[in-house]
Motif scaffolding. Structure first.
Motif, PDB file in Angstrom:
ATOM      1  N   SER A  43       0.837  -1.207   0.000  1.00  0.00           N
ATOM      2  CA  SER A  43       0.000   0.000   0.000  1.00  0.00           C
ATOM      3  C   SER A  43       0.868   1.252   0.000  1.00  0.00           C
ATOM      4  O   SER A  43       0.478   2.292  -0.560  1.00  0.00           O
ATOM      5  CB  SER A  43      -0.919   0.017   1.222  1.00  0.00           C
ATOM      6  OG  SER A  43      -1.817  -1.056   1.153  1.00  0.00           O
ATOM      7  N   GLN A  87      -7.200   0.385  -0.699  1.00  0.00           N
ATOM      8  CA  GLN A  87      -7.431  -0.781   0.157  1.00  0.00           C
ATOM      9  C   GLN A  87      -8.512  -0.451   1.194  1.00  0.00           C
ATOM     10  O   GLN A  87      -9.386  -1.262   1.457  1.00  0.00           O
ATOM     11  CB  GLN A  87      -6.128  -1.191   0.868  1.00  0.00           C
ATOM     12  CG  GLN A  87      -6.291  -2.424   1.745  1.00  0.00           C
ATOM     13  CD  GLN A  87      -4.967  -2.866   2.383  1.00  0.00           C
ATOM     14  OE1 GLN A  87      -3.923  -2.256   2.184  1.00  0.00           O
ATOM     15  NE2 GLN A  87      -5.016  -3.945   3.155  1.00  0.00           N
ATOM     16  N   ASP A 170      -5.637  -1.923  -4.973  1.00  0.00           N
ATOM     17  CA  ASP A 170      -5.014  -2.373  -3.730  1.00  0.00           C
ATOM     18  C   ASP A 170      -6.000  -3.239  -2.949  1.00  0.00           C
ATOM     19  O   ASP A 170      -6.922  -2.735  -2.315  1.00  0.00           O
ATOM     20  CB  ASP A 170      -4.564  -1.159  -2.908  1.00  0.00           C
ATOM     21  CG  ASP A 170      -3.652  -1.559  -1.755  1.00  0.00           C
ATOM     22  OD1 ASP A 170      -3.464  -2.773  -1.529  1.00  0.00           O
ATOM     23  OD2 ASP A 170      -3.129  -0.644  -1.078  1.00  0.00           O
TER      24      ASP A 170
HETATM   25 MG   LIG Z   1      -1.912  -2.808   2.116  1.00  0.00          MG
END
Ligand SMILES: [Mg+2]
Ligand SMILES: Nc1ncnc2c1ncn2[C@@H]1O[C@H](COP(=O)(O)OP(=O)(O)OP(=O)(O)O)[C@@H](O)[C@H]1O
Lengths: 250, 468
Positions: A43, A87, A170
């Motif tokens: 990330s 994410q 992500d």
């Molecule tokens: Mg991550």
């Protein structure tokens, strides 16, 4: 040919090195996957490329289609064609999905051009139907109170509406139910084309059965330590990461 | 010249100034002579001059409300202010007759265009007096009166004397006393029984001179069953020295009448804006204050409704935007004085950078009344960690029979939210505007259309300007 080209990138968070000497090149038309244990910096890579203010890039270069991303503001990078499906999508109370996507589209339009609301809604509803998102969602605040899976679908909806050149996903699969995974993957696959690139971050082989990658990379402590084709993902799925750790130590 | 949309008023739009010669000038500082001068040029009756002189004494006796408000008030130097500046006491009825410099000011602010587009009448005040005042002829035929305070007191004393100073007594606070001593300009409106105005009347208050104090006085009376929407806008150029704006606005809604009073203030950052606004709502009448405070150095304003007739209804919808160097101290007062009265207050404040917002409310429901209702909602939005917000709701309810609801919330626009929105291509300023517009949106929907467009645009410009 256009590419996303990252070279020798070092990224720090509060003086702690997270990515170090990271390099990766993804030509348009290809889908690359990154896998790697929790905390390995996946990330961090995506947010650093999107110029998140907390991520301090101390070394290296990142180029998208000739744009030097290092010197650009987050919104400039977005308009240059980089889309990041988060994410953890952020909740923005009071800003409706319809208004937000509209503003994002208008931010890309030449000032003299007229925004066509009818065409916009036609396209929006079409994409929502494709992704199995209820049309009532247009009036809901962005991600506000959405379930985990709803947030992920909404990310892909935005991606589909904004027509980016390069997409980073992500962990879009985490939080999606089995049917949603199929629907969202189909949405992504329909966007695959020779002039668009994808970086798919995931922990699970399952997603890569739907979105079949051209390459798979393993990330470890802020670096890519191994690359291979889609079979590498199956190998990781059955063996875990320990064998890579051992090989690296050897 | 750049052509602008008539309803786009921006934060910088008011920041210009033409040198103007004034026919009448009360000089610098405040004294009995100044009060006599003002009363003299207006050729007022002696009762009014006495009223003013008494008010001056009250002003001198009253303390500044620094003990509960802010010490910034001490920075007002009453001795360097000019209390009366005008080119004459009678407004023109056509724009052609308005002196050129004054006319170009209002043209630049888009007032004549607005008048053509959607207004039933306009009064345009330049410093102390209205330069222009006109209402559509059919309203005159229906008996509607829409004039300046000087004309109103002179030509229609039988209507105005009855209510003048009755809703807000001179001694209400130091600034209402100051206004009562030196007031000039403002609107006097009377709407006869059953007359319903379809289009709004508008007043525009323009401060042009430096070191100046504007003290307009507005009185609106809606007779039984009458309906009126009144809007006021205001701007001033940005000066190094401070400017004082201190109005008194009294509304009277008689049985079954409806008054809606809309303010979109866009003061420059050197203006002290200390305004007293209150309404008297009789049986089954409705008064609604819509108050948007943008700009100024310090605004203190708490529009109120005294609900003195059964089933009267009072409402305050307010939006305040406090940017760096600004303090918006705003709120509402609801005084329930009859059975089955209801009040509703929705206040939204946005604090940006070092801007400061304060909500100060007052709700009174005595024990001998029956079935009164109040709903108060104050929401604050903070953009930046330095922003400050305080809420003082002060709800006094006695008796078992009432219903009171109070909700307050504070939310923040986080750096993560801004980043997320920027990642989709919105600039930082656009992202902030979207959050602010989202925050105030349900309130803005209640506004008359023309003003909601203007307000949204003002918010956008304010946000754009706050990004470094
Ligand atoms: Mg991550
Ligand atoms: N704001 C922060 N302050 C301090 N450390 C941080 C911050 N953000 C991330 N980190 C650290 O950076 C490292 C990499 O985090 P990152 O989120 O990039 O991992 P990831 O590979 O995406 O993990 P996951 O698979 O769990 O999503 C972690 O050790 C994390 O704790």
């Amino acid at each position: 040919m256009s590419t996303l080209k990252v070279q020798n990138l070092s990224v720090y968070i509060e003086d702690k090195p997270i990515l170090n000497d990271f390099s990766l090149e993804i030509p348009y038309g290809e889908v690359h996957a990154i896998m790697g244990p929790n905390g390995s910096g996946k990330s961090t890579l995506s947010k650093a490329l999107a110029a998140h203010p907390n991520y301090d890039i101390r070394n290296g270069t990142a180029e998208l289609d000739g744009h030097n991303l290092i010197d650009m503001e987050p919104d400039e990078i977005s308009r240059a064609g980089l889309f990041l499906a988060f994410q953890y999508p952020i909740e923005v109370p009071g800003v409706t999905i319809a208004n937000f996507i509209r503003a994002a589209i208008q931010a890309r339009m030449e000032e003299s051009k007229l925004f066509k609301a009818v065409d916009y809604y036609k396209k929006l509803y079409q994409k929502m139907d494709d992704l199995g998102i209820d049309r009532n969602f247009t009036a809901r605040s962005l991600n506000d109170g959405f379930s985990g899976g709803e947030k992920k679908r909404c990310e892909i909806l935005q991606m589909a509406m904004l027509d980016p050149k390069f997409c980073i996903l992500d962990e879009t699969d985490s939080g999606l139910d089995i049917d949603a995974l199929r629907v969202v993957s189909a949405g992504v696959n329909s966007m695959r084309s020779s002039n668009r690139g994808f970086l798919v971050i995931t922990h699970y082989q399952r997603l890569l059965d739907y979105i079949v990658p051209d390459k798979v990379h393993v990330m470890w402590e802020g670096k890519i330590v191994r690359s291979g084709d889609k079979d590498l993902a199956s190998e990781l799925e059955s063996k875990g990461y320990d064998w890579i750790k051992e090989e690296l130590a050897a | 010249m750049i052509k602008t949309n008539p309803i786009e008023v921006d934060r910088e739009k008011g920041n210009f100034h033409y040198n103007t010669d004034y026919e009448f000038d009360a000089g610098i500082g405040l004294s009995e002579d100044v009060v006599r001068y003002i009363s003299g040029v207006k050729k007022e009756d002696s009762w009014l001059q006495d009223f003013r002189l008494k008010a001056l004494q009250t002003f001198e006796k009253k303390r500044l409300p620094t003990h509960w408000a802010t010490n910034d008030l001490e920075n007002i130097d009453f001795d360097v202010i000019r209390y009366y500046l005008s080119k004459g006491q009678m407004p023109s009825r056509t724009w052609e007759e308005v002196p050129d410099d004054v006319k170009s000011t209002f043209e630049r602010l888009g007032i004549p265009e607005q008048e053509r587009k959607f207004l039933a009448g306009v009064e345009a005040q330049f410093d102390s007096e209205a330069a222009y005042s006109r209402m559509k002829d059919d309203l005159t035929e229906k008996g509607v009166i829409f004039v300046g305070s000087t004309e109103g007191l002179k030509d229609h004393p039988e209507i105005f004397k009855k209510w003048f100073g009755k809703v807000i007594p001179t001694s209400d606070n130091k600034f209402s006393a100051l206004n009562s001593a030196v007031f000039s300009g403002g609107s006097f409106i009377y709407v006869p029984p059953g007359v319903k105005l379809e289009q709004p009347l508008q007043a525009y208050f323009r401060i042009n001179a430096e070191n100046f104090g504007q003290f307009e006085r507005t009185l609106i009376i809606a007779d039984e069953g009458a309906e009126i929407t009144y809007m006021e806008g205001c701007t001033a150029p940005k000066f190094e020295t401070s400017t004082l704006h201190s109005a008194v606005v009294e509304l009277v809604a008689l049985r079954g009448a409806k008054i809606q009073y809309v303010t979109v203030q866009n003061w420059s950052n050197n203006v002290f804006n200390l305004v007293t606004k209150r309404a008297m709502a009789h049986e089954e009448s409705e008064v609604r204050w819509i108050d948007c405070n943008i700009g100024s150095r310090l605004t203190m304003k708490y529009p109120g409704v005294i609900l003195r007739g059964r089933k009267a209804r009072g409402e305050v919808l307010s939006i305040a935007l406090a940017n760096d160097g600004q303090h918006q101290d705003t709120g509402a007062k609801m005084v329930h004085a009859a059975d089955e009265t209801t009040s509703n207050v929705i206040a939204k404040s946005v604090s940006i950078g070092e801007g400061r917002s304060t909500y100060r409310g007052l709700v009174q429901m005595p024990g001998h009344l029956k079935h009164c209702k109040n709903n108060t909602e104050c929401d604050a939005l903070l953009i930046n960690s330095d922003s400050q917000t305080d809420t003082y709701p002060a709800i006094t309810v006695q008796g078992e029979d009432h219903s009171v609801q109070h909700e307050a919330s504070v939310s923040k626009v986080s750096a993560e939210q801004i980043f997320y929105m920027q990642q989709r291509g919105l600039s930082e300023g656009d992202a902030m505007s979207m959050c602010v517009n989202g925050f105030v949106n349900d309130l803005i929907r209640e506004f008359p259309m023309e003003y909601s467009v203007e307000l949204k645009r003002l918010i956008d410009l304010e946000m754009e300007g706050s990004v470094g």
